[in-house]
Design a protein around this motif. Structure first.
Motif, mmCIF file in Angstrom:
data_model
loop_
_atom_site.group_PDB
_atom_site.id
_atom_site.type_symbol
_atom_site.label_atom_id
_atom_site.label_comp_id
_atom_site.label_asym_id
_atom_site.label_seq_id
_atom_site.Cartn_x
_atom_site.Cartn_y
_atom_site.Cartn_z
ATOM 1 N N UNK A 65 0.838 -1.202 0.000
ATOM 2 C CA UNK A 65 0.000 0.000 0.000
ATOM 3 C C UNK A 65 0.877 1.258 0.000
ATOM 4 N N UNK A 66 0.691 2.163 0.962
ATOM 5 C CA UNK A 66 1.485 3.395 0.968
ATOM 6 C C UNK A 66 2.965 3.078 1.185
ATOM 7 N N UNK A 67 3.257 1.965 1.867
ATOM 8 C CA UNK A 67 4.647 1.536 1.994
ATOM 9 C C UNK A 67 5.243 1.196 0.641
ATOM 10 N N UNK A 68 4.418 0.676 -0.262
ATOM 11 C CA UNK A 68 4.871 0.406 -1.617
ATOM 12 C C UNK A 68 5.113 1.681 -2.402
ATOM 13 N N UNK A 69 4.244 2.672 -2.211
ATOM 14 C CA UNK A 69 4.436 3.964 -2.874
ATOM 15 C C UNK A 69 5.737 4.603 -2.402
ATOM 16 N N UNK A 70 5.990 4.532 -1.102
ATOM 17 C CA UNK A 70 7.245 5.042 -0.552
ATOM 18 C C UNK A 70 8.434 4.277 -1.131
ATOM 19 N N UNK A 71 8.308 2.955 -1.242
ATOM 20 C CA UNK A 71 9.383 2.140 -1.803
ATOM 21 C C UNK A 71 9.656 2.531 -3.254
ATOM 22 N N UNK A 94 -0.370 -1.490 -4.469
ATOM 23 C CA UNK A 94 0.355 -0.218 -4.394
ATOM 24 C C UNK A 94 0.030 0.661 -5.591
ATOM 25 N N UNK A 95 -0.228 1.919 -5.327
ATOM 26 C CA UNK A 95 -0.437 2.886 -6.401
ATOM 27 C C UNK A 95 0.791 3.780 -6.553
ATOM 28 N N UNK A 96 1.195 3.976 -7.795
ATOM 29 C CA UNK A 96 2.219 4.979 -8.099
ATOM 30 C C UNK A 96 1.633 6.063 -8.999
ATOM 31 N N UNK A 97 0.489 5.767 -9.597
ATOM 32 C CA UNK A 97 -0.278 6.758 -10.346
ATOM 33 C C UNK A 97 -1.653 6.855 -9.695
ATOM 34 N N UNK A 98 -2.130 8.087 -9.493
ATOM 35 C CA UNK A 98 -3.337 8.291 -8.695
ATOM 36 C C UNK A 98 -4.491 8.879 -9.512
ATOM 37 N N UNK A 99 -4.444 8.668 -10.824
ATOM 38 C CA UNK A 99 -5.524 9.152 -11.679
ATOM 39 C C UNK A 99 -6.849 8.493 -11.319
ATOM 40 N N UNK A 100 -6.803 7.184 -11.085
ATOM 41 C CA UNK A 100 -8.002 6.418 -10.721
ATOM 42 C C UNK A 100 -7.796 5.805 -9.339
ATOM 43 N N UNK A 181 2.475 13.069 1.240
ATOM 44 C CA UNK A 181 1.792 11.988 0.528
ATOM 45 C C UNK A 181 0.494 12.476 -0.110
ATOM 46 N N UNK A 182 -0.339 13.159 0.658
ATOM 47 C CA UNK A 182 -1.621 13.624 0.134
ATOM 48 C C UNK A 182 -1.434 14.573 -1.041
ATOM 49 N N UNK A 183 -0.499 15.497 -0.915
ATOM 50 C CA UNK A 183 -0.329 16.507 -1.962
ATOM 51 C C UNK A 183 0.405 15.948 -3.183
ATOM 52 N N UNK A 184 1.495 15.249 -2.961
ATOM 53 C CA UNK A 184 2.307 14.789 -4.082
ATOM 54 C C UNK A 184 1.695 13.614 -4.825
ATOM 55 N N UNK A 185 0.871 12.848 -4.137
ATOM 56 C CA UNK A 185 0.279 11.669 -4.773
ATOM 57 C C UNK A 185 -1.185 11.900 -5.136
ATOM 58 N N UNK A 186 -2.038 12.072 -4.154
ATOM 59 C CA UNK A 186 -3.471 12.175 -4.429
ATOM 60 C C UNK A 186 -3.854 13.478 -5.133
ATOM 61 N N UNK A 187 -3.318 14.600 -4.692
ATOM 62 C CA UNK A 187 -3.726 15.880 -5.269
ATOM 63 C C UNK A 187 -3.018 16.188 -6.586
ATOM 64 N N UNK A 188 -1.703 15.992 -6.632
ATOM 65 C CA UNK A 188 -0.920 16.466 -7.776
ATOM 66 C C UNK A 188 -0.331 15.345 -8.627
ATOM 67 N N UNK A 189 -0.424 14.101 -8.166
ATOM 68 C CA UNK A 189 0.007 12.931 -8.946
ATOM 69 C C UNK A 189 1.426 13.100 -9.489
ATOM 70 N N UNK A 190 2.329 13.535 -8.645
ATOM 71 C CA UNK A 190 3.666 13.903 -9.094
ATOM 72 C C UNK A 190 4.595 12.709 -9.342
ATOM 73 N N UNK A 191 4.384 11.601 -8.638
ATOM 74 C CA UNK A 191 5.328 10.488 -8.761
ATOM 75 C C UNK A 191 5.309 9.899 -10.166
ATOM 76 N N UNK A 192 4.134 9.590 -10.676
ATOM 77 C CA UNK A 192 4.055 8.972 -11.999
ATOM 78 C C UNK A 192 4.442 9.947 -13.108
ATOM 79 N N UNK A 193 4.277 11.237 -12.843
ATOM 80 C CA UNK A 193 4.572 12.234 -13.872
ATOM 81 C C UNK A 193 6.035 12.679 -13.877
ATOM 82 N N UNK A 194 6.849 12.080 -13.007
ATOM 83 C CA UNK A 194 8.262 12.446 -12.960
ATOM 84 C C UNK A 194 8.498 13.841 -12.430
ATOM 85 N N UNK A 195 7.655 14.266 -11.471
ATOM 86 C CA UNK A 195 7.743 15.625 -10.936
ATOM 87 C C UNK A 195 7.985 15.664 -9.430
#
Length: 327
Positions: A65-71, A94-100, A181-195
């Motif tokens: 889950x979120x531990x996977x996102x951190x990993x 684990x989610x790395x993209x939060x579009x859905x 976590x909330x801002x970079x993943x759920x709100x702004x989806x930065x991990x998958x976008x390389x940001x």
């Protein structure tokens, strides 16, 4: 959980030397601990400790889950820094993209995140009861109303169920960590976008070229199977996507002896998700043996069984002291 449902115990029986990071239940002392701190003082410190205890640098890592996102974020950072100790990564729901990103997005918009941040900054953490309430509200028909009717109105004692007991054992979230976590993943989806920025670097999952076992659960409402599937394309290396039956917990905690549920395997996780499912192979039972075969295909070297504490002093028996802290 009872011993028969323990993935850790089962992995040890298959010949793995298993180390587990037991995350502390944060209080006001940990309010400023960032995602980078969790990587440095948690994951990478754990890798250092494994080497001291066993002499081994190479590790197969698992994140849930979120531990996977951190990993995943840590792997992207470590790739840039030249730290290649993790040789394969397994992600459980684990989610790395939060579009859905599923039902939790109901609670995530700028106004609600700002309110959560204000509450966290007063204490240094988000209270565990608030986390539990949010998750329970997502499945109120299963996790709230049956207890109102059967326990409160009918006076019946709840049936013992280890998974629900575990589910009810809530934890706090440190302010800086949870806000990131909330801002970079759920709100702004930065991990998958390389940001996403970590340690002064902008990290990209394309730099993660090690083999990945990406496990989703068919009925997962927290990390939907579609979301996990779509996240697979952002890694830079080989990804094996597997979909287990059931949901976020029971789909993962499914020992082979129980002979429950199914799991699906198929081609590369690309293109249309429904098409992947239509062409996937349905296997009865647990995905655990499939994962074991996947790991062994990467490296099946065996060593004599290791004795805990031989090279380092142990602090106590598993599962440690952190898990005994009550919210």
């Amino acid at each position: 959980l009872n011993p028969q449902k323990s993935f850790i115990r089962w992995a040890v029986e298959q010949g793995h030397t298993v180390f587990v990071i037991s995350w502390i239940n944060p209080d006001e002392r940990h309010g400023t601990k960032s995602w980078e701190a969790y990587i440095r003082e948690g994951l990478q410190y754990g890798l250092d400790t494994i080497e001291k205890a066993t002499g081994e640098k190479d590790v197969n890592a698992v994140g849930y889950c979120v531990g996977g996102t951190l990993l995943a974020a840590a792997l992207a950072l470590m790739a840039q820094e030249g730290d290649h100790r993790i040789k394969s990564a397994t992600f459980f729901t684990t989610q790395v993209d939060f579009t859905y990103a599923g039902d939790l997005k109901v609670f995530v918009d700028e106004e609600q995140v700002a309110a959560v941040e204000k509450a966290m900054n007063e204490k240094g953490y988000l209270d565990g009861t608030k986390m539990a309430t949010a998750f329970n509200m997502l499945r109120s028909g299963d996790l709230i109303w049956p207890y109102v009717v059967n326990n409160y109105m009918r006076g019946k004692d709840p049936l013992p169920f280890d998974l629900l007991y575990w589910n009810a054992d809530s934890t706090r979230m440190g302010a800086a960590n949870h806000s990131f976590y909330l801002r970079n993943c759920y709100l702004e989806n930065r991990l998958s976008q390389g940001m996403m920025e970590l340690a002064g670097r902008v990290v990209s999952l394309k730099d993660v070229t090690i083999p990945v076992y990406n496990l989703a659960a068919k009925e997962d409402h927290i990390a939907p199977a579609l979301s996990v599937f779509l996240g697979s394309k952002y890694f830079g290396g080989e990804v094996d996507y597997v979909m287990a039956g059931s949901g976020h917990i029971a789909g993962v905690v499914n020992p082979p002896a129980a002979q429950k549920y199914h799991y699906w395997t198929g081609g590369k996780p690309g293109g249309d998700f429904d098409q992947w499912i239509a062409e996937a192979i349905n296997h009865p039972g647990s995905w655990w043996p499939h994962w074991q075969r996947w790991v062994e295909a990467k490296d099946n070297t065996r060593v004599p069984a290791r004795k805990p504490g031989k090279h380092m002093k142990t602090l106590g028996d598993a599962p440690g002291t952190y898990v005994k802290v009550r919210v």
